[in-house]
Scaffold this motif. Structure first.
Motif, PDB file in Angstrom:
ATOM      1  N   ALA A 193       0.841  -1.200   0.000  1.00 43.69           N
ATOM      2  CA  ALA A 193       0.000   0.000   0.000  1.00 43.69           C
ATOM      3  C   ALA A 193       0.873   1.245   0.000  1.00 43.69           C
ATOM      4  O   ALA A 193       1.906   1.299   0.684  1.00 43.69           O
ATOM      5  N   LEU A 194       0.483   2.240  -0.782  1.00 46.62           N
ATOM      6  CA  LEU A 194       1.172   3.526  -0.839  1.00 46.62           C
ATOM      7  C   LEU A 194       0.228   4.600  -0.330  1.00 46.62           C
ATOM      8  O   LEU A 194      -0.933   4.661  -0.736  1.00 46.62           O
ATOM      9  N   ASP A 195       0.724   5.444   0.552  1.00 42.06           N
ATOM     10  CA  ASP A 195      -0.121   6.447   1.203  1.00 42.06           C
ATOM     11  C   ASP A 195      -0.460   7.628   0.320  1.00 42.06           C
ATOM     12  O   ASP A 195      -1.371   8.402   0.631  1.00 42.06           O
ATOM     13  N   GLY A 196       0.283   7.820  -0.779  1.00 44.95           N
ATOM     14  CA  GLY A 196       0.085   9.013  -1.587  1.00 44.95           C
ATOM     15  C   GLY A 196       0.772  10.212  -0.960  1.00 44.95           C
ATOM     16  O   GLY A 196       1.603  10.091  -0.060  1.00 44.95           O
ATOM     17  N   GLY A 197       0.427  11.397  -1.440  1.00 50.97           N
ATOM     18  CA  GLY A 197       1.044  12.620  -0.938  1.00 50.97           C
ATOM     19  C   GLY A 197       2.023  13.206  -1.935  1.00 50.97           C
ATOM     20  O   GLY A 197       2.319  12.621  -2.976  1.00 50.97           O
ATOM     21  N   VAL A 198       2.540  14.395  -1.608  1.00 49.48           N
ATOM     22  CA  VAL A 198       3.336  15.162  -2.563  1.00 49.48           C
ATOM     23  C   VAL A 198       4.842  14.990  -2.380  1.00 49.48           C
ATOM     24  O   VAL A 198       5.618  15.552  -3.130  1.00 49.48           O
ATOM     25  N   ALA A 199       5.262  14.211  -1.383  1.00 51.37           N
ATOM     26  CA  ALA A 199       6.695  14.021  -1.167  1.00 51.37           C
ATOM     27  C   ALA A 199       7.299  13.185  -2.291  1.00 51.37           C
ATOM     28  O   ALA A 199       6.617  12.383  -2.932  1.00 51.37           O
ATOM     29  N   THR A 200       8.605  13.367  -2.504  1.00 45.71           N
ATOM     30  CA  THR A 200       9.320  12.520  -3.452  1.00 45.71           C
ATOM     31  C   THR A 200       9.454  11.124  -2.866  1.00 45.71           C
ATOM     32  O   THR A 200      10.046  10.935  -1.800  1.00 45.71           O
ATOM     33  N   ARG A 201       8.871  10.146  -3.547  1.00 43.24           N
ATOM     34  CA  ARG A 201       9.054   8.744  -3.175  1.00 43.24           C
ATOM     35  C   ARG A 201       9.261   7.975  -4.473  1.00 43.24           C
ATOM     36  O   ARG A 201       8.374   7.919  -5.314  1.00 43.24           O
ATOM     37  N   GLU A 202      10.426   7.395  -4.638  1.00 47.06           N
ATOM     38  CA  GLU A 202      10.705   6.691  -5.881  1.00 47.06           C
ATOM     39  C   GLU A 202      10.220   5.252  -5.799  1.00 47.06           C
ATOM     40  O   GLU A 202      10.423   4.575  -4.797  1.00 47.06           O
ATOM     41  N   LEU A 203       9.574   4.818  -6.866  1.00 49.69           N
ATOM     42  CA  LEU A 203       9.107   3.440  -6.954  1.00 49.69           C
ATOM     43  C   LEU A 203      10.220   2.516  -7.417  1.00 49.69           C
ATOM     44  O   LEU A 203      10.260   1.334  -7.062  1.00 49.69           O
TER      45      LEU A 203
END
Length: 429
Positions: A372-382
């Motif tokens: 699960a990914l929380d979403g949001g505007v932070a940089t998170r690389e897949l």
């Protein structure tokens, strides 16, 4: 086998770079003591760290320093943004070179940093501190729009918003004020600052980072990191060495970064300075007092330069100016960003096709099906795609190929069926 005593190095560590990236470059020549906060992540990785050195769980700062003093440490370092102030406090108690506590404060406080840069004649970006809704209208009047709203203490563009209209910005402000911890510090406040409009730079990003080593107040240029375009609002999508700008432009960027680093009082360590490329010239985004994320791999690939070890040698007082010998080609990392909407990863598609591309060395994923990914505007690389392109044109062509071949299938909240999203499309989500 050599019986030469290894210098004792304190490494203050938490989630960020994987243990292997920090521990492996140091283990052969330093006796590491890993100082960690007590949390789920450090409990999970403690056995890995213990294979490379002693692990000390943080108690009070004073008690931790007392325990560390028994090891007669010769240096202290952190590669983790949220731990810089703690590291500075420990360094002070142990009498070890690092950022002073005052310098660590301005390096990790966006409001104080702007004030220090302004006082040093380096930066003139308009800013305002925001603690409540009552501060909003005066802040907008002082800064103007468009502007950027973000936590005073933040990392990876978390809870950072572009504000183009006052009412929309007020809505973001209310969301952030409702959070117990919008940034790295509970109740740390927010800052509204002038938005720096980048000049047209497509197909590249309109910003760069500048990497510098500092030893006893002397500055040593390491490299200018080119960037791929940001995904809205401020999510990073990739980086590369050398930059696409050329040596003369790089020197102007080094000069600005050096002025900023000096103005903040940095005397030891590695710095990572982000700079916006505007029509009026380069402008400072921020200065970070530690090794930038992903820069270790770029430096190793493009110059054989181990920055984790270099930072440790600065801490231990065994620093020697590095010899910078560039390897041919453009060394890159392509970083598909996570969607801003909450979702679950259902499947990863096209990874083998990307790995088969001639200029790709590695395609590594940081998520897996069922996550699960929380979403949001932070940089998170897949994922991160590494390799060496022949030149900058070849890199841009490769970015297009990766964008079309690689995709992930997501189940988005509120949607009846999962859907596939290409890596190129991720920048729009």
């Amino acid at each position: 086998m050599s019986t030469e005593r290894k210098p004792v190095l304190i490494v203050v560590y938490d989630d960020g770079a994987p243990p292997s990236e920090v521990a492996v470059p140091l283990a052969d020549w330093a006796d590491c003591v890993f100082v960690v906060p007590s949390n789920d992540y450090t409990r999970k990785v403690a056995p890995l760290l213990a294979a490379f050195g002693e692990v000390v769980v943080i108690d009070t700062v004073e008690a931790t320093a007392e325990r560390l003093r028994e090891r007669s440490p010769e240096g202290i370092i952190t590669y983790c943004e949220p731990l810089q102030r703690l590291t500075a406090h420990l360094a002070e108690l142990l009498g070890l070179p690092y950022h002073t506590r005052a310098t660590a404060e301005v390096l990790t406080d966006k409001w104080q940093q702007r004030a220090a840069l302004r006082a040093g004649g380096v930066d003139s970006v308009r800013t305002a501190l925001v603690h409540s809704e009552a501060d909003w209208a005066p802040a907008v009047a002082q800064v103007g729009l468009p502007a950027v709203l973000k936590p005073v203490h933040g990392v990876a563009s978390g809870n950072t918003f572009l504000v183009e209209e006052a009412e929309a910005g007020l809505a973001h402000l209310r969301e952030l004020l409702a959070l117990d911890q919008p940034g790295l510090v509970a109740g740390g406040g927010l800052v509204l600052e002038e938005y720096l409009q980048g000049r047209p730079c497509a197909p590249y990003g309109d910003y760069v980072s500048v990497e510098i080593a500092v030893y006893e107040g002397e500055l040593y240029d390491l490299g200018v990191t080119g960037k791929l375009p940001l995904a809205p609002p401020f999510r990073e999508t990739g980086r590369f060495w050398p930059s696409h700008l050329g040596d003369s432009a790089d020197e102007e960027l080094f000069a600005l970064a050096r002025s900023a680093v000096r103005a903040l009082g940095v005397r030891y360590g590695l710095t990572h300075t982000e700079i916006k490329l505007t029509a009026q010239g380069p402008r400072l985004i921020e200065v970070n007092g530690r090794l930038g994320g992903g820069i270790q791999d770029l430096a190793l690939s493009s110059m054989g330069l181990d920055l984790v070890a270099l930072g440790a040698r600065i801490a231990l007082g065994t620093f020697e100016p590095p010899r910078l010998t560039r390897v041919a080609g453009v060394h890159y990392q392509i970083r598909p960003p996570a969607p801003q909407e909450p979702c679950e990863v259902v499947a990863i598609e096209g990874a083998d096709a990307v790995r088969a591309l001639p200029d790709v060395d590695t395609c590594r994923f940081f998520v897996k099906p069922g996550q699960a990914l929380d979403g949001g505007v932070a940089t998170r690389e897949l994922a991160r795609v590494y390799g060496i392109a022949a030149d900058h044109d070849a890199l841009i062509a490769l970015v297009g190929k990766v964008g079309s071949l690689l995709s992930l299938r997501f189940a988005f909240t509120g949607e009846p069926e999962p859907r596939s999203v290409s890596a190129a499309e991720l920048s729009t989500l």
